[in-house]
Design an enzyme around this catalytic site. Structure first.
Site, short mmCIF file in Angstrom:
data_model
loop_
_atom_site.label_atom_id
_atom_site.label_comp_id
_atom_site.label_asym_id
_atom_site.label_seq_id
_atom_site.Cartn_x
_atom_site.Cartn_y
_atom_site.Cartn_z
N HIS A 230 0.81 -1.23 0.00
CA HIS A 230 0.00 0.00 0.00
C HIS A 230 0.84 1.27 0.00
O HIS A 230 0.29 2.37 -0.04
CB HIS A 230 -0.94 0.02 1.21
CG HIS A 230 -0.22 0.32 2.49
ND1 HIS A 230 0.43 -0.67 3.20
CD2 HIS A 230 -0.01 1.46 3.17
CE1 HIS A 230 0.99 -0.14 4.27
NE2 HIS A 230 0.75 1.16 4.26
C1 UD1 Z 1 -1.94 5.12 6.24
C2 UD1 Z 1 -0.66 5.61 6.92
C3 UD1 Z 1 0.42 4.56 6.78
C4 UD1 Z 1 -0.07 3.21 7.27
C5 UD1 Z 1 -1.34 2.85 6.52
C6 UD1 Z 1 -1.88 1.52 6.98
C7 UD1 Z 1 -0.24 8.04 6.85
C8 UD1 Z 1 0.53 9.09 6.20
N1 UD1 Z 1 -0.16 6.84 6.28
O1 UD1 Z 1 -1.68 5.05 4.85
O2 UD1 Z 1 1.53 4.95 7.56
O3 UD1 Z 1 0.93 2.22 7.06
O4 UD1 Z 1 -2.30 3.86 6.75
O5 UD1 Z 1 -3.05 1.16 6.34
O6 UD1 Z 1 -0.87 8.28 7.86
N2 UD1 Z 1 -9.21 4.60 2.42
C9 UD1 Z 1 -10.42 3.94 2.35
N3 UD1 Z 1 -10.93 3.46 3.51
C10 UD1 Z 1 -10.32 3.60 4.71
C11 UD1 Z 1 -9.07 4.25 4.75
C12 UD1 Z 1 -8.53 4.76 3.59
O7 UD1 Z 1 -11.02 3.80 1.31
O8 UD1 Z 1 -10.84 3.12 5.72
C13 UD1 Z 1 -8.62 5.15 1.19
C14 UD1 Z 1 -8.58 6.65 1.24
O9 UD1 Z 1 -9.69 7.22 0.70
C15 UD1 Z 1 -7.34 6.98 0.45
C16 UD1 Z 1 -6.47 5.78 0.67
O10 UD1 Z 1 -7.29 4.73 1.13
O11 UD1 Z 1 -7.66 7.06 -0.90
C17 UD1 Z 1 -5.32 6.07 1.58
O12 UD1 Z 1 -5.72 6.29 2.93
P1 UD1 Z 1 -4.78 7.16 3.92
O13 UD1 Z 1 -5.27 7.06 5.31
O14 UD1 Z 1 -4.60 8.48 3.36
O15 UD1 Z 1 -3.36 6.52 3.86
P2 UD1 Z 1 -2.87 5.02 3.81
O16 UD1 Z 1 -2.27 4.78 2.49
O17 UD1 Z 1 -3.92 4.08 4.30
#
Ligand code: UD1
Length: 388
Positions: A230
């Site tokens: 991811h």
């Molecule tokens: C985040 C953390 C990372 C961790 C990871 C574990 C930061 C900078 N990054 O990254 O350190 O290893 O989580 O999972 O804090 N999304 C969903 N549903 C959710 C959560 C996210 O659809 O429940 C989608 C969001 O819309 C976005 C993407 O996933 O498009 C990324 O989510 P985001 O929380 O920004 O960062 P991660 O890549 O999950």
């Protein structure tokens, strides 16, 4: 009667935070439930009655909000419903961090806790540390000191800044202590307590052993490769992601590959113009809950990941792990554990996977203090100043 009351507010935001906060929550419950300090530190005979009562509340920022990224973890880990839910959701880094700060400040102003505990390295970690520090509220960082020395990673910036501000730095491995001292952090703030992620892993291993997930996915123990990816550096560029999927397809010709896909990665896979056709036995699933996922790691022939926590879980379980990154902030998993840091060269990943699957395994051992007692030590430090 207790002489002191200590109000602790723990922050969780994203998936890897939940298992860490759960270990701390359980240690606090044990502490409050015991009449003597000896009750929560078996084997240590002490005469004095416990003098502190801890009030523990949990604030969920809502950084991860999907049922499969959040709620299932609260259920699996027996975490109580959060006392505060900020509902910030996704956004750019500035939007997400800013929204968390605005909402968390309101909670702090109303609640006035004595201490805020943050875990890991996600945007919620730095946002809440900065907010608390500006209000003069003490903070503790669980999993402090880890460094990848790669400032292109948002997590590295979160780690560096959080550690500059925190009052207590709880460290999982010696490299963390060395990094913090090099950065000029006062040694009296640094506590090498072990790894709360491993506390949760050890606690839920018996439940994982009863999981039916291998049957559900028609997998045989030792006969599959488990994948998670991811990191933005691996999955945000369509070209790299296509090549990674192709490599996984090649590996799936050797052994079945099971790939529970993070929402960020799934969104990007869905947008790929061309999915490699010849994908062998490559199976994509939705994200999987904690207990089933532990069961999948434990029985995997090989794990391929870019996650932080999974490097530690495989090392504890003695499972071979290939980390698809050029660096790791968890060097003990490479120097002592079963982690192979291959970099992002896909040919090298394929070669290492083939060699591991053909039996060339790396021997490892469990790192120091990864013994299931890290959270107990943290509670001891917070209430008594030390655990020795
Ligand atoms: C985040 C953390 C990372 C961790 C990871 C574990 C930061 C900078 N990054 O990254 O350190 O290893 O989580 O999972 O804090 N999304 C969903 N549903 C959710 C959560 C996210 O659809 O429940 C989608 C969001 O819309 C976005 C993407 O996933 O498009 C990324 O989510 P985001 O929380 O920004 O960062 P991660 O890549 O999950």
């Amino acid at each position: 009667m207790y002489k002191n009351k200590l109000y602790i507010l723990s922050v969780v935001g994203a998936r890897p935070n939940f298992m860490k906060a759960a270990a701390v929550h359980k240690a606090i419950e044990n502490y409050n439930g015991s009449t003597h300090a000896a009750g929560f530190r078996p084997g240590v005979q002490r005469q004095n009655n416990r003098t502190t009562e801890i009030v523990h509340k949990i604030c969920h920022t809502g950084q991860h909000y999907d049922e499969k990224m959040s709620k299932i973890f609260f259920d699996n880990l027996e975490l109580p419903r959060p006392d505060f839910y900020l509902g910030v959701g996704s956004g750019s880094h500035a939007e997400q961090t800013g929204r968390i700060m605005i909402e968390f400040e309101k909670v702090l102003q109303a609640e006035k806790p004595d201490l805020v505990i943050v875990v890991g390295d996600v945007n919620s970690t730095i946002a809440c540390t900065l907010t608390a520090a500006k209000l003069g509220i003490k903070t503790a960082h669980v999993e402090a000191g880890l460094r990848s020395f790669d400032r292109d990673m948002p997590e590295e910036l979160n780690r560096l800044l959080t550690d500059q501000l925190a009052d207590y730095l709880f460290v999982t491995e010696q490299s963390g202590v060395d990094n913090l001292l090099r950065e000029g952090i006062n040694k009296n703030k640094i506590f090498f307590v072990g790894n709360v992620m491993i506390d949760s892993l050890m606690h839920y291993l018996p439940a994982a052993e009863k999981s039916d997930i291998l049957n559900e996915l028609r997998l045989s123990s030792g006969e599959y490769v488990l994948v998670t990816l991811h990191r933005p550096s691996n999955v945000d560029d369509p070209g790299s992601l296509t090549q990674i999927m192709k490599t996984l397809g090649n590996i799936a010709h050797l052994k079945k590959v099971i790939f529970p896909v993070h929402p960020r990665t799934m969104k990007n896979i869905n947008e790929l113009e061309m999915m490699p056709k010849n994908r062998g036995d490559l199976i994509l699933t939705e994200p999987i809950g904690y207990i089933d996922f532990i069961a999948l790691i434990k029985s995997a022939g090989l794990v391929i990941t870019d996650s932080g926590g999974i490097q530690e879980e495989t090392t504890y379980l003695g499972v071979q792990c290939i980390t698809v990154r050029n660096n790791t902030e968890r060097p003990v998993t490479v120097n002592v554990g079963t982690n192979h840091l291959t970099g992002t060269d896909l040919k090298k990943i394929e070669e290492t996977a083939a060699s591991v699957l053909h039996g060339k395994k790396k021997n490892g051992r469990i790192p120091d203090l990864w013994d299931g007692k890290a959270a107990e030590r943290i509670v001891a430090v917070l209430t008594e100043g030390t655990w020795e």
